[in-house]
Design an enzyme around this catalytic site. Sequence first.
Site, PDB file in Angstrom:
ATOM      1  N   PHE A 102       0.825  -1.216   0.000  1.00 23.43           N
ATOM      2  CA  PHE A 102       0.000   0.000   0.000  1.00 23.43           C
ATOM      3  C   PHE A 102       0.863   1.273   0.000  1.00 23.43           C
ATOM      4  CE2 PHE A 102      -2.138   2.817   3.369  1.00 23.43           C
ATOM      5  CZ  PHE A 102      -2.699   3.670   2.436  1.00 23.43           C
TER       6      PHE A 102
ATOM      7  N   THR B 127       5.948   2.688  12.728  1.00 24.54           N
ATOM      8  CA  THR B 127       4.574   3.003  13.093  1.00 24.54           C
ATOM      9  C   THR B 127       4.486   3.633  14.485  1.00 24.54           C
ATOM     10  OG1 THR B 127       2.505   1.906  13.733  1.00 24.54           O
ATOM     11  CG2 THR B 127       4.450   0.549  13.771  1.00 24.54           C
ATOM     12  N   ASP B 128       3.401   4.372  14.717  1.00 24.24           N
ATOM     13  CA  ASP B 128       3.160   4.923  16.066  1.00 24.24           C
ATOM     14  C   ASP B 128       2.770   3.815  17.050  1.00 24.24           C
ATOM     15  OD1 ASP B 128       0.576   4.400  15.097  1.00 24.24           O
ATOM     16  OD2 ASP B 128      -0.197   6.417  15.501  1.00 24.24           O
ATOM     17  N   GLU B 129       2.409   2.630  16.524  1.00 22.47           N
ATOM     18  CA  GLU B 129       1.909   1.570  17.410  1.00 22.47           C
ATOM     19  C   GLU B 129       2.981   1.045  18.359  1.00 22.47           C
ATOM     20  OE1 GLU B 129      -0.795  -1.183  15.535  1.00 22.47           O
ATOM     21  OE2 GLU B 129      -1.256   0.257  13.963  1.00 22.47           O
TER      22      GLU B 129
ATOM     23  N   TYR C 230       2.203  -7.544  16.131  1.00 22.42           N
ATOM     24  CA  TYR C 230       2.671  -6.644  15.057  1.00 22.42           C
ATOM     25  C   TYR C 230       3.528  -5.522  15.626  1.00 22.42           C
ATOM     26  CZ  TYR C 230       2.489  -2.568  11.957  1.00 22.42           C
ATOM     27  OH  TYR C 230       2.832  -1.451  11.216  1.00 22.42           O
TER      28      TYR C 230
ATOM     29  N   LYS D 185       7.539  -4.636  15.093  1.00 21.79           N
ATOM     30  CA  LYS D 185       8.022  -3.360  14.539  1.00 21.79           C
ATOM     31  C   LYS D 185       8.946  -2.675  15.554  1.00 21.79           C
ATOM     32  CE  LYS D 185       7.185  -1.493  11.153  1.00 21.79           C
ATOM     33  NZ  LYS D 185       7.819  -1.541   9.807  1.00 21.79           N
TER      34      LYS D 185
ATOM     35  N   ASN E 204      -1.855   5.993  11.375  1.00 20.68           N
ATOM     36  CA  ASN E 204      -2.598   5.193  10.386  1.00 20.68           C
ATOM     37  C   ASN E 204      -2.737   5.941   9.068  1.00 20.68           C
ATOM     38  OD1 ASN E 204      -3.316   3.984  12.992  1.00 20.68           O
ATOM     39  ND2 ASN E 204      -4.815   2.812  11.818  1.00 20.68           N
TER      40      ASN E 204
ATOM     41  N   ARG F  71      -7.751   6.648  16.610  1.00 24.54           N
ATOM     42  CA  ARG F  71      -6.534   6.597  15.793  1.00 24.54           C
ATOM     43  C   ARG F  71      -6.313   7.976  15.182  1.00 24.54           C
ATOM     44  NH1 ARG F  71      -6.371   2.618  18.279  1.00 24.54           N
ATOM     45  NH2 ARG F  71      -6.119   0.456  17.603  1.00 24.54           N
TER      46      ARG F  71
ATOM     47  N   PRO G  26      -8.583  -8.737  20.599  1.00 26.06           N
ATOM     48  CA  PRO G  26      -7.879  -8.956  21.867  1.00 26.06           C
ATOM     49  C   PRO G  26      -6.730  -7.941  22.026  1.00 26.06           C
ATOM     50  CG  PRO G  26      -7.925 -10.976  20.534  1.00 26.06           C
ATOM     51  CD  PRO G  26      -8.487  -9.879  19.685  1.00 26.06           C
TER      52      PRO G  26
HETATM   53  P1  NAD Z   1       1.449  -3.631   3.247  1.00 32.80           P
HETATM   54  O1  NAD Z   1       1.159  -4.835   4.073  1.00 32.80           O
HETATM   55  O2  NAD Z   1       0.374  -3.048   2.388  1.00 32.80           O
HETATM   56  O3  NAD Z   1       2.684  -3.913   2.267  1.00 32.80           O
HETATM   57  C1  NAD Z   1       3.836  -4.592   2.694  1.00 32.80           C
HETATM   58  C2  NAD Z   1       4.646  -4.941   1.441  1.00 32.80           C
HETATM   59  O4  NAD Z   1       5.851  -5.592   1.877  1.00 32.80           O
HETATM   60  C3  NAD Z   1       3.920  -5.904   0.501  1.00 32.80           C
HETATM   61  O5  NAD Z   1       4.097  -5.479  -0.835  1.00 32.80           O
HETATM   62  C4  NAD Z   1       4.637  -7.238   0.738  1.00 32.80           C
HETATM   63  O6  NAD Z   1       4.634  -8.084  -0.403  1.00 32.80           O
HETATM   64  C5  NAD Z   1       6.026  -6.768   1.099  1.00 32.80           C
HETATM   65  N1  NAD Z   1       6.762  -7.741   1.923  1.00 32.80           N
HETATM   66  C6  NAD Z   1       6.307  -8.429   3.000  1.00 32.80           C
HETATM   67  N2  NAD Z   1       7.278  -9.231   3.491  1.00 32.80           N
HETATM   68  C7  NAD Z   1       8.369  -9.032   2.707  1.00 32.80           C
HETATM   69  C8  NAD Z   1       9.693  -9.556   2.718  1.00 32.80           C
HETATM   70  N3  NAD Z   1      10.073 -10.454   3.630  1.00 32.80           N
HETATM   71  N4  NAD Z   1      10.563  -9.123   1.787  1.00 32.80           N
HETATM   72  C9  NAD Z   1      10.182  -8.229   0.829  1.00 32.80           C
HETATM   73  N5  NAD Z   1       8.932  -7.717   0.769  1.00 32.80           N
HETATM   74  C10 NAD Z   1       8.045  -8.098   1.705  1.00 32.80           C
HETATM   75  O7  NAD Z   1       2.000  -2.549   4.285  1.00 32.80           O
HETATM   76  P2  NAD Z   1       1.862  -0.958   4.274  1.00 32.80           P
HETATM   77  O8  NAD Z   1       0.595  -0.586   4.929  1.00 32.80           O
HETATM   78  O9  NAD Z   1       2.175  -0.450   2.922  1.00 32.80           O
HETATM   79  O10 NAD Z   1       3.039  -0.577   5.270  1.00 32.80           O
HETATM   80  C11 NAD Z   1       4.364  -0.346   4.788  1.00 32.80           C
HETATM   81  C12 NAD Z   1       5.263  -0.035   5.977  1.00 32.80           C
HETATM   82  O11 NAD Z   1       4.770   1.111   6.664  1.00 32.80           O
HETATM   83  C13 NAD Z   1       5.313  -1.154   7.003  1.00 32.80           C
HETATM   84  O12 NAD Z   1       6.639  -1.248   7.478  1.00 32.80           O
HETATM   85  C14 NAD Z   1       4.379  -0.685   8.105  1.00 32.80           C
HETATM   86  O13 NAD Z   1       4.767  -1.203   9.351  1.00 32.80           O
HETATM   87  C15 NAD Z   1       4.571   0.807   8.030  1.00 32.80           C
HETATM   88  N6  NAD Z   1       3.426   1.628   8.469  1.00 32.80           N
HETATM   89  C16 NAD Z   1       2.178   1.378   7.975  1.00 32.80           C
HETATM   90  C17 NAD Z   1       1.127   2.191   8.374  1.00 32.80           C
HETATM   91  C18 NAD Z   1      -0.280   2.001   7.817  1.00 32.80           C
HETATM   92  O14 NAD Z   1      -1.202   2.677   8.264  1.00 32.80           O
HETATM   93  N7  NAD Z   1      -0.482   1.138   6.847  1.00 32.80           N
HETATM   94  C19 NAD Z   1       1.337   3.242   9.274  1.00 32.80           C
HETATM   95  C20 NAD Z   1       2.625   3.455   9.761  1.00 32.80           C
HETATM   96  C21 NAD Z   1       3.676   2.635   9.343  1.00 32.80           C
HETATM   97  P1  TYD Z   2      -6.578  -1.220  11.254  1.00 30.74           P
HETATM   98  O1  TYD Z   2      -6.935  -0.580   9.957  1.00 30.74           O
HETATM   99  O2  TYD Z   2      -6.414  -2.705  11.309  1.00 30.74           O
HETATM  100  O3  TYD Z   2      -5.272  -0.474  11.786  1.00 30.74           O
HETATM  101  P2  TYD Z   2      -4.522  -0.580  13.240  1.00 30.74           P
HETATM  102  O4  TYD Z   2      -5.116  -1.659  14.050  1.00 30.74           O
HETATM  103  O5  TYD Z   2      -3.132  -0.867  12.809  1.00 30.74           O
HETATM  104  O6  TYD Z   2      -4.720   0.772  13.862  1.00 30.74           O
HETATM  105  O7  TYD Z   2      -7.674  -0.813  12.299  1.00 30.74           O
HETATM  106  C1  TYD Z   2      -7.932   0.544  12.622  1.00 30.74           C
HETATM  107  C2  TYD Z   2      -8.916   0.565  13.756  1.00 30.74           C
HETATM  108  O8  TYD Z   2     -10.157   0.030  13.285  1.00 30.74           O
HETATM  109  C3  TYD Z   2      -8.505  -0.311  14.923  1.00 30.74           C
HETATM  110  O9  TYD Z   2      -8.887   0.331  16.137  1.00 30.74           O
HETATM  111  C4  TYD Z   2      -9.298  -1.591  14.719  1.00 30.74           C
HETATM  112  C5  TYD Z   2     -10.571  -1.107  14.052  1.00 30.74           C
HETATM  113  N1  TYD Z   2     -11.215  -2.059  13.119  1.00 30.74           N
HETATM  114  C6  TYD Z   2     -12.584  -2.358  13.255  1.00 30.74           C
HETATM  115  O10 TYD Z   2     -13.282  -1.819  14.144  1.00 30.74           O
HETATM  116  N2  TYD Z   2     -13.140  -3.242  12.390  1.00 30.74           N
HETATM  117  C7  TYD Z   2     -12.427  -3.861  11.410  1.00 30.74           C
HETATM  118  O11 TYD Z   2     -13.000  -4.707  10.653  1.00 30.74           O
HETATM  119  C8  TYD Z   2     -11.033  -3.530  11.268  1.00 30.74           C
HETATM  120  C9  TYD Z   2     -10.201  -4.180  10.204  1.00 30.74           C
HETATM  121  C10 TYD Z   2     -10.475  -2.629  12.143  1.00 30.74           C
END
Ligand code: NAD
Ligand code: TYD
Length: 354
Positions: free
Chosen positions: A10, A132-134, A158, A162, A187, A222, A291
């Site tokens: 993503f 991530t902030d998590e 997760y 991280k 997020n 969030r 959980p």
């Molecule tokens: P995502 O799950 O959409 O994408 C992860 C990508 O990494 C995928 O294309 C997957 O194929 C690839 N991948 C997984 N394991 C791999 C490996 N061993 N070697 C090479 N490629 C691999 O994740 P995202 O939401 O795009 O998040 C990207 C980064 O940003 C992550 O490190 C995540 O922790 C961080 N992040 C995400 C968010 C969010 O809201 N999505 C927020 C803050 C930080």
């Molecule tokens: P998510 O998008 O999984 O991100 P994160 O847990 O990494 O913050 O979830 C965002 C928030 O939405 C989280 O508090 C969990 C909640 N959530 C639901 O209430 N229903 C759902 O089906 C999903 C996927 C998440």
Amino acid sequence: MILVTGGAGFIGSNFVLDWLAQSNESVLNLDKLTYAGNLGNLRGLEGDARHVFVRGDIGDAALVARLLAEHRPRAVINFAAESHVDRSIHGAEDFIQTNVMGTFRLLEAVRAHWLRLPETERTAFRFLHVSTDEVYGSLAPEAPAFTEQHAYEPNSPYSASKAASDHLVRAWHHTHGLPVLTTNCSNNYGPFHFPEKLIPLMIVNALAGKPLPVYGDGLQVRDWLYVGDHCSAIRRVLEAGRVGETYNVGGWNEQPNIAIVKTICALLDELRPRADGQSYAEQITHVKDRPGHDRRYAIDARKIEAELGWRPIETFDSGIRKTVQWFLDHTDWVAEVQSGAYREWVQVQYQGAA
Ligand code: NAD
Ligand code: TYD
């Protein structure tokens, strides 16, 4: 050239597309193509010689060493990770393998390469780790937002994985001198968001006439940032961040989940009204809570603003409208990613409730 890992996911794919829209510097994209990686995200780059895609694992030390020697990137930006909290609850093995072991192996391969670089290239080299902030854990309702000084208190498999990767990155700087930068972002939402996460799941379920599964009371908070703003923050940190520093990235937009879901429903009511004239909000269903569900995350993004002049451009209103419209305009993409593996996940997680 820069090396981007996880650039078919993503945020990574948004980053690669934004990067090549603004710069002629090539991107070497290393992605394992797990269920979350999708080359369809990068279709706009077909035939573009500035984008070199390699399918592979960040934990494959020999492959990474070969790519580094061959392409000599000036920077590595590490997006690759297992990223979904609910999946980490069902099984943490992949999270430990990629987020911990993978980051470790990547750091070692990058360090060996960096040590062999001539002085000027070695000084200019950067390893940017996207986190991530998590990792900071859960905040009480009135507690101040996370600063970069906040203690690490990860609560989910997760976020623990991280946090471990962030610590490794920190140690490779302090012990080995590797020129690292770390970003901890809230997020994200936007185009190409995999529909296992809250915002895209709600949009695709609403349109499919399915329940909108809100965990527990839906009052978990969030901070939400439009993905394009996260990409611009990463570019800015890469360009001007101080080596060894951590930068929190956020949207100044804290909201409870239920408010997010209602906003999505209202936008869909406006842009694609239901045939029966009812609101999509009728589909909201409260389901069993996650959980160990963290109650609140909030980011204090003053450091990146004061030091690097970065602020988000999108408001939540503008960003969520664009996002809902993007999903309405890209039903083919949604159908493509809702493969067998996706359906199996929905069955495991929601047991038919969504
Ligand atoms: P995502 O799950 O959409 O994408 C992860 C990508 O990494 C995928 O294309 C997957 O194929 C690839 N991948 C997984 N394991 C791999 C490996 N061993 N070697 C090479 N490629 C691999 O994740 P995202 O939401 O795009 O998040 C990207 C980064 O940003 C992550 O490190 C995540 O922790 C961080 N992040 C995400 C968010 C969010 O809201 N999505 C927020 C803050 C930080
Ligand atoms: P998510 O998008 O999984 O991100 P994160 O847990 O990494 O913050 O979830 C965002 C928030 O939405 C989280 O508090 C969990 C909640 N959530 C639901 O209430 N229903 C759902 O089906 C999903 C996927 C998440």
